[in-house]
Design a protein around this motif. Structure first.
Motif, short mmCIF file in Angstrom:
data_model
loop_
_atom_site.label_atom_id
_atom_site.label_comp_id
_atom_site.label_asym_id
_atom_site.label_seq_id
_atom_site.Cartn_x
_atom_site.Cartn_y
_atom_site.Cartn_z
N ALA A 37 2.77 -5.64 -4.15
CA ALA A 37 3.36 -4.40 -5.19
C ALA A 37 4.86 -4.60 -4.97
CB ALA A 37 2.72 -3.11 -4.63
N LEU A 38 5.26 -4.82 -3.91
CA LEU A 38 6.75 -5.08 -3.70
C LEU A 38 7.40 -6.16 -4.17
CD1 LEU A 38 9.32 -4.02 -2.31
CD2 LEU A 38 8.88 -5.10 -0.48
N ARG A 39 6.80 -7.02 -4.23
CA ARG A 39 7.10 -8.39 -4.81
C ARG A 39 7.04 -8.61 -6.25
NH1 ARG A 39 3.97 -10.42 -0.70
NH2 ARG A 39 2.17 -11.11 -2.07
N HIS A 40 5.95 -7.80 -6.98
CA HIS A 40 5.82 -7.78 -8.32
C HIS A 40 6.48 -6.59 -9.00
CE1 HIS A 40 2.13 -10.32 -7.58
NE2 HIS A 40 3.14 -11.09 -8.28
N CYS A 41 7.29 -5.68 -8.25
CA CYS A 41 8.01 -4.43 -8.46
C CYS A 41 7.20 -3.55 -9.12
CB CYS A 41 9.01 -4.63 -9.74
SG CYS A 41 10.42 -5.70 -8.97
#
Length: 100
Positions: A37-41
């Protein structure tokens, strides 16, 4: 659904209760999903009660000497403390029907 459309991001819900019985693999899967989720914003949405239940679950696992699961839960807790932000303070009042 509405929040995801508003911010044009995927919304990932995170709910936790103290009676949930996570094992090491499940906690690692949750951690992996948070990192994705962090990588894909993406937006991770949860409540203060869920976070408190998560914290208490860690204490329960430590007390029961489930060390591998406890370490995984602590790793997720540390990650959340570093990367998560509280954007709606007093959300129960802000999101109340009378203000919509």
């Amino acid at each position: 659904y509405k929040l995801g459309g508003l911010v044009n991001r995927r919304v990932v819900p995170f709910a936790c209760r103290r009676d949930m019985n996570f094992n090491h693999e499940q906690v690692n899967h949750i951690h992996g999903r948070f990192q994705q989720a962090l990588r894909h914003c993406d937006v991770i949405i949860t409540s203060p009660e869920d976070l408190l239940s998560f914290d208490l679950l860690i204490i329960d696992k430590c007390r029961r000497s489930e060390l591998e699961t406890s370490q995984s839960l602590l790793r997720v807790q540390h990650w959340l403390k570093r990367h998560a932000r509280d954007v709606l303070d007093e959300s129960d009042e802000i999101l109340h029907v009378k203000y919509q």
